[in-house]
Structures are given as C-alpha cells and as structure tokens.
Design an enzyme around this catalytic site. Structure first.
Site, PDB file in Angstrom:
ATOM      1  N   CYS A 262       4.208 -50.272 -29.996  1.00  0.00           N
ATOM      2  CA  CYS A 262       2.997 -50.592 -30.756  1.00  0.00           C
ATOM      3  C   CYS A 262       2.862 -49.755 -32.022  1.00  0.00           C
ATOM      4  O   CYS A 262       2.371 -50.238 -33.044  1.00  0.00           O
ATOM      5  CB  CYS A 262       1.762 -50.447 -29.879  1.00  0.00           C
ATOM      6  SG  CYS A 262       1.515 -48.801 -29.190  1.00  0.00           S
TER       7      CYS A 262
ATOM      8  N   HIS B  84      -2.503 -46.471 -27.528  1.00  0.00           N
ATOM      9  CA  HIS B  84      -2.123 -47.793 -28.030  1.00  0.00           C
ATOM     10  C   HIS B  84      -2.553 -47.948 -29.481  1.00  0.00           C
ATOM     11  O   HIS B  84      -3.725 -47.762 -29.817  1.00  0.00           O
ATOM     12  CB  HIS B  84      -2.765 -48.885 -27.174  1.00  0.00           C
ATOM     13  CG  HIS B  84      -2.399 -50.270 -27.592  1.00  0.00           C
ATOM     14  ND1 HIS B  84      -1.096 -50.719 -27.604  1.00  0.00           N
ATOM     15  CD2 HIS B  84      -3.154 -51.310 -28.032  1.00  0.00           C
ATOM     16  CE1 HIS B  84      -1.070 -51.973 -28.032  1.00  0.00           C
ATOM     17  NE2 HIS B  84      -2.309 -52.355 -28.305  1.00  0.00           N
TER      18      HIS B  84
END
Length: 712
Positions: A364, A620
C-alpha cells in the site's frame, strides 16, 4: 509499407484518447488492418437507428482500445450511450456474467418503475443484416417476477426488451440451463455455460421489509420482525440490506454515526447501483459522504448485515466466494509515454472498484505513492521521458505501470510485483516500508534524478534531499497547525533555506509511521508560499512591505504579530518592533540581500500547489489526489479497499472515490479552517485531517530536476 491485413474477425471498443480520424471514446469497430506503427485500421459501427451498419473506417492506437468478441460487440452496440458502454466495460464481473446469460437466469433490470427482478427468456437480434459487414445488435427479453418469486400473473403481453446496460444484477440459472433461443427459430440453443461469475445476487424473500419515507427524499429500511446478529461493522465493510420487495441490496459502508434528529447509530451505505429515492451522500440537509446520485442509503446500523456473498452463513455453511482473479484487460505498451489523465476524463476512467493500482502483500505504501505522483501530475510527467534505448529495465517497468494507469485506469498486482522485484532489495517484495524510503529509491536509483530539494543552512553548503522532514517542538505550534505554519517553523528552527525554487516538494509530517504523531489534526495548505524560505532571495518587510533585511525566530509565536508566520523586517521596522519590552531580548538575524535590489523593489511571491496527500491509519497507506483545476477535483484512492476471498486464494480490490467534499472544506477561509471541528467533517475529510503523513506540492510552471547523468 502497406498495412497488414487481418484474417480472423476482431472487434474492439475505444476506451480512451483521441484518434487522428474516425473514432472516439465508446465507439465500436472491427479491425480491418494494422499499420507498421501498431495502429488499428477498422470499420466504425454507428449508434442510433443505423447501429450495426459500418461506415467509413478510421485509425486508432491499439493501446487506446479494448478487444471484444463478436458477441460482446453485438451486446454493446445495443447500448446507445457510449458512456454507458464504457461504464459497463469497467465492471468486468458483471459484463462477463451478462455475456454468458442462459435462459431462465434471474436478473435485476432498470425499469421506469424502479429496479425489478425478472427471468431472461430470449436473446433477440435487432436490426437488419443487408450487407456482409453489418452486425446484428443483441438485447434480452425479460419476464418480470414478483417479490414472492412468482411470475407476473398479468395478462400476457409482449415481453420488454433490455440492453446489457439495463441489467444491474445477475444470478446463475436456478433451473436446468437450456440455453437462449432465437425467437424466429433460425438458430437453436447457444449452449453457453451457465454464469459462473456474478456481480450482485438478489435474494428473493417472502418476508419483506417496510420502507418508510422520512420526508428527506431518502429511502430508509426498517424491519418488521427481523433480528440480525453480526460482528462489528466499520467504514469500508461490505454489507447487505433487504428492501421492501425482498431484493437484497448490496453496498459499502461509507459513514457511521448519529445523524441529526436521531439517537442511535446509523450507517451511510454506497450501493452497487442506483435506487430511486436515495441520495448522493446527503441525509436531510447534511452531507456525510459523496457518491453518485441515487446510490446513498442511510439506515440504522442494526439493519445491516455482512455481505453474505463473502462470509459464512448463520448455519455455518460457507457461501461460495468468487476468488478467481477478475479478467484484466490486455495491455501492450507501445513505447510512447501516455499523458497525464485529463481532468474531463478522470471520473469516467478512474472512479470505481477495481480501479487504480491493485495492492498485494504490504504494497500500500508503494501503490499510494505511485498513484499520487503519476496519475494526474503535469510537473512530474517528464520523469519517464527518457529515450527507450538508454533506459534500464526497471525504468521501462515503471513506465509500463504509469502508461497502464493513465490509459486503462487499472494496474494489476502482478505488474507492481514485477516492479518491486527489480528494486534491488528483497524486503521491497514482502515488508511494509515508509513512503520516503521508497521515494528516495525511486528518484535516485530508478529514475536517476538529482535531489529535488537543495537545502542550505546559514553556515554550511547546500545538501540535496528528495523529501523534507518537519522537525520542531510541539510547544511552538497550536493544536491544529497548517502545513504552511509547520514548514516555516521547521525551517526557522533548523536555520534552513531552499537554495532554489523546487519543482516538487514532498513535506513529511512530524509523525513516525502509525506509532506516534505530534498533532492529532493538521490542516492542508492548498497553496504553499515559500517566498520567505528561499535563500538569497528578496523578501518584503512583514510590517511595511519594503525590502526586508532582518529575520527573527523569536517573533514567530508572537500572538500580537500573527502567530505562526515568519517575521522579517526592514531596518526601521526591526528597530520599532523590538523596542517593545516583551521583544527586547530577541536576537534578529541579518538577511542576505541580493546585489542590485533596492528597498522599494517589488517582491514576487513564489508559491506551490497541493497535488496529493499520503495518509496512514493502522499501518495502511491511502492517498488523496488533486486531479484538476476545479477546487472540487479530488480523488480518494485505496489499493486494498476490499478483499475477495481469503488470504491464500483471494485478491485485493482497489477503489477510487470522487471526493468533492474535500474541496468544499479546503475552500473555507483560513479563519474558518482554524475554527473547524474535525469531528463534524465528512468521513474522508476527517480521515485526511487525522491521518496525513506526507503532503505533495508541485510548481507546474517549472521543469523537474535534470537526470543526474546529464550536465547541469
């Protein structure tokens, strides 16, 4: 040389770009020949009353097209709107299911009375085939069923005809697949296999749920006697809710909270398709998130249950999961660099699920960074402009990713993994990284670029850097600082200046991954003024506007002198300001005044524009990207917004959302932003304010730094 003719029948649809003649986006054609440059020469099939009859040919680049089978081309030809064709093509799971429909398969179609379930009865050929090049259009005759799963008992009438774009849900045939039949008897069953991939499966139930109008033009679904038990739901959860007709609607939770006038927790859901009476993210007069119109449904969270297509049922029996990777459009890189996506094309090309860069195994940080740098930035466009014969393989791989993103709107995980394998360290393939580490490798090793920033301290020579890390004491700032304040305070505290105006500035916030952040909220500065941070550049007096000759760090937090702003003075104002008893202990420093600049010389302002923001939450990374000049032209990108299947056999679903509410928020005045309550902001805006990690600014009028193999 003459164009090479094509033997096998091949069809295509134009998905992007402008050709020299003949074709436009959404047009359907048939390949007649290929040029030596890899361009396609073909016949163009018209829309409207003459659909199916080709007209004069045209030329289009191969990379601007998507190949179609004859059957797919016939189905899309019956869709009169070119934008609807492209929208359907962007949903490969649904389109694949429509292409494989069998007789008596259950579908949900758009109808003037709303979205209705029905059974597919016939595949109809539309149009006359007067010439050998003509192509029949294909549509579906559908027989409606009521909410009790019975065929309509009304007097028999001609069955209504629907195009592929009218079908919004598909269910595999629940009777023996018989194949579709031509009504005129010219052709027998098509013997295609039953649907194996579905989009949204309607669940026909006899127990209906009551729909009430809460006088807000909003469909609100409440159960009569239904008890739902499930694990905790959160923003991003895929859920289902049953309508009053018994059809289960599916969507993703975009907001959770207590709306005005309510006392319990509600969910704002973005549905998979439009439903009459729903909104675009507003409930009453308050906006809670943004989506396409008629797709936002607000219900008590107790009425939501996890999407049964991807979870275990209450009986413990596992529901089938579509873990097969969805079809990915083929891509052949022509070697030409694709231009950044035009503002007018961004929403149709990028917004939706399975859009952007697909995440895979802790990628990510890399996905969000690449999307922020290359999707729409004009300033960063020329970093892939090297000639092909001098490029190293990893640079070619990066260019392929960028071109694929800009032309198709989607980059599969395999392409990114290939790039990660070439970065020179195995940890890039498996471990979580910080964006600044990847950025340094990207610009230094992959693109062979000189440092984007040249920083100079008062007593040292300049040093290069690719990102700028904010360093300061928390006590120097207020509770909710702006990026402008953070940058100025950090530069003054560290006695740093930019030696020259940068073309790209990436400012890293005072936080360390997901473990520590100095400020709970940071206000983005849409325009960053670095005039007073340039070394040996004329600056104007903070008080009178004449040429400044002194700078004072101790005046920075002074509440009587606009706290948080750099203070520089001419000789006269410096004396007057520091004659005050509270400032007599300050130690202003003299500035380097450029030779030949007089005291009344106008000082030009040097500003940069916010282009993207990287955010982190619980390890994230996601990103917000400004894709055009309009203040509302913002996107939100998450490379792992959802997952299909388990960790071993599934795949991540990237998603891009339009985020105009961020533009609304940032368009407020500086005073309004300072008084803003982040907890009352829309979900995505609140996420940016809380989770910002790095702000990316660009100077569109300046070229990027030279590759370091060239002479300056």
């Amino acid at each position: 040389m003459e164009p090479k003719t094509v033997g096998k029948e091949r069809f295509f649809i134009v998905i992007r770009g402008k050709s020299r003649k003949g074709f436009c986006r959404g047009c359907i054609g048939r390949v007649e020949a290929e040029t030596q440059r890899g361009e396609l020469m073909g016949l163009l099939y018209c829309s409207g009353s003459n659909a199916g009859s080709p007209k004069s040919g045209g030329i289009v680049r191969r990379e601007d097209t998507y190949p179609l089978s004859r059957h797919q081309a016939q189905l899309l030809l019956f869709v009169s709107s070119t934008s609807k064709r492209l929208e359907l093509l962007c949903n490969p799971q649904l389109f694949s299911a429509i292409c494989e429909l069998s007789q008596d398969d259950l579908v949900v179609v758009k109808h003037k009375k709303g979205h209705l379930p029905g059974l597919v009865k016939n595949l109809m050929q539309i149009g006359r085939k007067e010439n050998k090049d003509d192509l029949h259009m294909l549509g579906f005759e559908v027989e409606f069923v009521d909410s009790d799963h019975n065929l309509s008992s009304k007097k028999p009438a001609p069955l209504p005809l629907f195009s592929a774009a009218d079908i919004i849900q598909v269910v595999p045939s629940y009777s023996v697949p018989l194949g579709l039949h031509w009504r005129d008897g010219q052709c027998g069953g098509l013997n295609r296999k039953a649907v194996t991939r579905i989009n949204s499966m309607p669940n026909i139930r006899s127990r209906a749920l009551q729909v009430r109008d809460n006088h807000t033009e909003q469909s609100v679904i409440q159960s009569q006697s239904l008890s739902i038990s499930h694990g905790p739901l959160e923003v991003g959860s895929m859920v289902e809710v049953v309508s009053n007709t018994g059809i289960t609607v599916y969507g993703v939770i975009r907001w959770l909270g207590v709306p005005a006038g309510k006392t319990d927790e509600w969910a704002g859901i973005e549905l998979d398709y439009e439903v009459n009476g729903c909104s675009d993210g507003k409930y009453g007069s308050q906006r809670y998130f943004t989506c396409k119109r008629n797709r936002a449904l607000f219900v008590p969270v107790t009425k939501c249950s996890p999407d049964s297509r991807f979870v275990y049922s209450s009986t413990g029996r596992e529901t089938p999961k579509p873990t097969e990777t969805p079809p990915v459009p083929p891509f052949e890189d022509s070697g030409e660099n694709a231009s950044p996506i035009a503002e007018s094309e961004v929403l149709s090309l990028l917004v939706g699920r399975m859009k952007g860069i697909q995440g895979h195994i802790n990628s990510c940080y890399l996905d969000a960074t690449l999307f922020s740098l290359f999707s729409s930035s004009v300033t960063l466009d020329n970093i892939c402009q090297k000639s092909a014969d001098t490029e190293q393989p990893i640079t070619c791989t990066l260019r392929n990713i960028v071109n694929r993103l800009r032309r198709q709107g989607f980059v599969p995980a395999e392409s990114v993994m290939n790039f990660r394998k070439q970065l020179g360290c195995d940890t890039f393939q498996t471990e979580e990284k910080d964006p600044e580490e990847f950025i340094t490798v990207l610009f230094q090793k992959v693109l062979c670029m000189e440092p984007l920033l040249k920083l100079r301290s008062r007593r040292e020579t300049s040093q290069g850097a690719y990102t700028f890390q904010i360093f300061l004491e928390k006590e120097q700032m207020g509770q909710m600082p702006t990026v402008q304040q953070l940058l100025e305070t950090s530069c003054l505290s560290g006695d740093l200046k930019f030696e020259e105006m940068p073309s790209c500035l990436m400012v890293q916030m005072p936080r360390f991954g997901n473990k520590y952040k100095m400020f709970s909220h940071i206000i983005p500065s849409t325009e960053l003024d670095i005039t007073d941070l340039l070394y040996n550049s004329p600056r104007e007096c903070f008080v009178c506007g004449h040429l400044a000759e002194y700078e004072c760090l101790q005046c920075l937090p002074d509440r009587k002198l606009q706290p948080g702003r750099i203070k520089q003075y001419c000789t006269t104002c410096n004396t007057q300001v520091h004659s005050h008893h509270t400032r007599q202990g300050h130690s202003p420093k003299s500035l380097e005044v450029p030779v030949g600049v007089t005291s009344d010389t106008p000082v030009p302002r040097h500003t940069m524009q916010l282009s993207a923001v990287l955010c982190i939450q619980t390890s994230h990374y996601v990103s917000f990207v400004k894709y055009g000049l309009d203040p509302h032209s913002w996107l939100f990108f998450d490379s792992m917004a959802d997952r299909c299947g388990d960790d071993q056999s599934g795949y991540n679903i990237p998603e891009i959302q339009a985020c105009p509410e961020l533009g609304d928020f940032l368009s407020q005045s500086e005073e309004e932003l300072a008084r803003a309550n982040p907890s009352q902001a829309p979900e995505l805006v609140r996420r940016l304010l809380c989770d910002s990690y790095m702000f990316l600014y660009q100077n569109p009028v300046m070229p990027l730094s030279k590759p370091n193999h060239q002479e300056p």
